[in-house]
Write an enzyme that holds these catalytic residues in place. Sequence first.
Site, PDB file in Angstrom:
ATOM      1  N   ASN A 218      17.203 -51.138  63.656  1.00  0.00           N
ATOM      2  CA  ASN A 218      18.269 -52.038  63.194  1.00  0.00           C
ATOM      3  C   ASN A 218      19.023 -51.398  62.038  1.00  0.00           C
ATOM      4  OD1 ASN A 218      16.935 -52.833  60.610  1.00  0.00           O
ATOM      5  ND2 ASN A 218      15.400 -53.609  62.046  1.00  0.00           N
ATOM      6  N   ASP A 314       3.829 -60.918  62.651  1.00  0.00           N
ATOM      7  CA  ASP A 314       4.656 -61.249  61.492  1.00  0.00           C
ATOM      8  C   ASP A 314       3.855 -60.927  60.219  1.00  0.00           C
ATOM      9  OD1 ASP A 314       6.033 -62.580  59.375  1.00  0.00           O
ATOM     10  OD2 ASP A 314       7.090 -63.742  60.890  1.00  0.00           O
ATOM     11  N   ILE A 315       4.262 -59.854  59.547  1.00  0.00           N
ATOM     12  CA  ILE A 315       3.533 -59.376  58.362  1.00  0.00           C
ATOM     13  C   ILE A 315       3.568 -60.427  57.254  1.00  0.00           C
ATOM     14  CG2 ILE A 315       3.398 -57.518  56.641  1.00  0.00           C
ATOM     15  CD1 ILE A 315       5.098 -55.824  58.690  1.00  0.00           C
ATOM     16  N   PHE A 331      12.475 -62.725  53.033  1.00  0.00           N
ATOM     17  CA  PHE A 331      13.930 -62.613  53.135  1.00  0.00           C
ATOM     18  C   PHE A 331      14.378 -63.261  54.435  1.00  0.00           C
ATOM     19  CE2 PHE A 331      16.055 -60.009  49.939  1.00  0.00           C
ATOM     20  CZ  PHE A 331      14.968 -59.665  49.156  1.00  0.00           C
TER      21      PHE A 331
HETATM   22  N1  CTP Z   1       8.995 -60.203  58.714  1.00  0.00           N
HETATM   23  C1  CTP Z   1       7.757 -59.605  58.717  1.00  0.00           C
HETATM   24  N2  CTP Z   1       7.194 -59.194  59.882  1.00  0.00           N
HETATM   25  C2  CTP Z   1       7.817 -59.368  61.046  1.00  0.00           C
HETATM   26  C3  CTP Z   1       9.085 -59.967  61.070  1.00  0.00           C
HETATM   27  C4  CTP Z   1       9.654 -60.383  59.889  1.00  0.00           C
HETATM   28  O1  CTP Z   1       7.182 -59.433  57.639  1.00  0.00           O
HETATM   29  N3  CTP Z   1       7.233 -58.944  62.158  1.00  0.00           N
HETATM   30  C5  CTP Z   1       9.574 -60.680  57.458  1.00  0.00           C
HETATM   31  C6  CTP Z   1      10.801 -59.914  56.989  1.00  0.00           C
HETATM   32  O2  CTP Z   1      10.433 -58.837  56.150  1.00  0.00           O
HETATM   33  C7  CTP Z   1      11.562 -60.996  56.232  1.00  0.00           C
HETATM   34  C8  CTP Z   1      11.244 -62.246  57.017  1.00  0.00           C
HETATM   35  O3  CTP Z   1      10.013 -61.988  57.666  1.00  0.00           O
HETATM   36  O4  CTP Z   1      11.053 -61.181  54.929  1.00  0.00           O
HETATM   37  C9  CTP Z   1      12.276 -62.541  58.025  1.00  0.00           C
HETATM   38  O5  CTP Z   1      11.861 -63.661  58.737  1.00  0.00           O
HETATM   39  P1  CTP Z   1      12.054 -63.797  60.285  1.00  0.00           P
HETATM   40  O6  CTP Z   1      11.709 -65.187  60.664  1.00  0.00           O
HETATM   41  O7  CTP Z   1      11.358 -62.734  61.021  1.00  0.00           O
HETATM   42  O8  CTP Z   1      13.569 -63.562  60.390  1.00  0.00           O
HETATM   43  P2  CTP Z   1      14.272 -62.960  61.600  1.00  0.00           P
HETATM   44  O9  CTP Z   1      13.626 -61.685  62.033  1.00  0.00           O
HETATM   45  O10 CTP Z   1      15.697 -62.857  61.230  1.00  0.00           O
HETATM   46  O11 CTP Z   1      13.931 -64.052  62.665  1.00  0.00           O
HETATM   47  P3  CTP Z   1      14.902 -65.000  63.478  1.00  0.00           P
HETATM   48  O12 CTP Z   1      15.551 -64.081  64.415  1.00  0.00           O
HETATM   49  O13 CTP Z   1      13.987 -65.968  64.105  1.00  0.00           O
HETATM   50  O14 CTP Z   1      15.826 -65.605  62.485  1.00  0.00           O
END
Ligand code: CTP
Length: 411
Positions: A218, A314-315, A331
Site C-alpha cells: 500500500n 490484527d496486531i 490509527f
Molecule cells: N492493524 C494491525 N494489524 C492488522 C491490521 C491493522 O495492527 N492486521 C492496525 C493498524 O496499524 C491501525 C489500525 O489497526 O492502527 C487500523 O485499523 P483497521 O480496522 O485495520 O483499519 P483498516 O485496515 O483501514 O480497516 P477497514 O478497512 O475495515 O477500515
Amino acid sequence: MDTPIKKHVLLAICGGIAAYKSAELVRLLRKKGLDVRVVMTVSAHEFVSPLTFQALSGNPVHLQLLDAEEENAMGHINLARWADVVIIAPATANTIAKCAHGLADDLVTTLFLAATCPLYMAPAMNQSMWNKAITQDNISKLESYGVVFIGPDSGHQACGEVGYGRMAEPADICQRVCEHLTVPMMAQPKISALAGVKVLITAGPTREHIDPVRYITNRSSGKMGYALACAALKAGAEVSLISGPVNLAEPVGVDFIQVETAAQMYEAAMARAADVDIFIAAAAVADYTPSLTENVKIKKICDQTSILLNKTQDILAAVALLTPAPFTVGFAAETHDLETYAQDKLRKKKLDMIAANWVGRAEGGFDSEQNALEVFWQNGRTSLAMASKTVLAEQLINSIATRFNEKKSRS
Ligand code: CTP
C-alpha cells in the site's frame, strides 16, 4: 492562529547552508505580527548577507559581541532581556556543543547564556555529525536544561548524503514558536513526559508475496510512525520501532526491527508487546495476504485470474487483548464517516486511543509530508490541525503521554 502583536523573537543564525531557510523563517514570523531581531555568527554571514535579514526583519542585524556602536544601540544583555523567545536556526554542531558547555565566545553563544526566556534550537548538519554520540550527548544535556529542539528532518542533504540533519522547515519552526507565544508556559509539554517509559511502534506498509516477483502492498511511507518514534525518544521514552519496507533512515537511538510481511510484523510485535508500557500501531498492515505464495513466477496463461486472500492477524487488536495490555493506540485512515469508524474501532478493538485521518483528499494522508488528525479516547477527543508529520507526531505523543499518565495515576 492568533498571535499577540509585537512579541519579541530573537533569531540567531549560525554558519550552515540551511541559513538561507532562515530568511523564509523571518518572513513567516513577521507575517504573524512578531517583532524579529536577527543575530548572526561570523560564519553565518559567509552564507547569507546580513542585509537580507535586515530587509526582511526591518531591524538592524547584530553581528559582533563587542561592537561599540551596537553596544550603545542594543548590547547583548539588552537583546537577551528584550527577547520573549530565542531561536537558534540553523544551530550547527559547533554552536550546540558550545552552548552545552556554557561557552560564550561570540554573540550567539553569549546571548544563549544571557537569555532567561525559552530557548529553541533547529539543528542543521551532516547526518554523521548529527549521529555522533558527542552531538547526541550535547543535545540531551541541553534538553535537560529545558532547551527545546525542533527537528532535524530526515532526507537528502546538501552534502549529497541522506539521513537526519536537515533543518526543520521554516513553517514548522514558525508554528512551534507561535504556539509557544500563544499558549501559557504552564501548558507547554514536558520534555520528559515519557521518561523511562517503554514504547513500541509499528510503521510503514507490509508486503504480501504473490510469487517471487510480485507482492501486494500500500501507499504508506512510514513517515508518521518514524516521526512518532523520534517524538517519543525526545519525550524520554525507550523506543522500539518495527518497520515494514520504507525509504527512511533508521532513527538513531531506537531499537529497530525490520520486517516485511504482516505475519512477521505480528510475530515481532507479540514478542515485545507484553514488555512495553505503550503500543502505537502506526503501520498500514495488509488486511489480507495471498493464501498461497507461488514458488515460481505466475505466467499469464488465462484471460482472467484471481488470487485467494486470507485475513491477516490484527496486531493491534491482539496487543489490546493481552493481560495486562500496554496503553494501546491505533490509527484509522478513512475516506468517509471518519468519526463513526474511528469510534467503532476504538470500542471494538478495546483501544485506549485512536488517531484518525482522512485519506483520498488533496492534502495529508499516506505519502504526504503533512497530515491532520482527529484523536479519540473513551471520554474525550482532540483535533490536531494540518502540520508536518514531525510537528504532528510531537503533538500526538504529548496527548498520548497525558492520557497514559492519567491512566497510570488512576490504577
Ligand atoms: N492493524 C494491525 N494489524 C492488522 C491490521 C491493522 O495492527 N492486521 C492496525 C493498524 O496499524 C491501525 C489500525 O489497526 O492502527 C487500523 O485499523 P483497521 O480496522 O485495520 O483499519 P483498516 O485496515 O483501514 O480497516 P477497514 O478497512 O475495515 O477500515
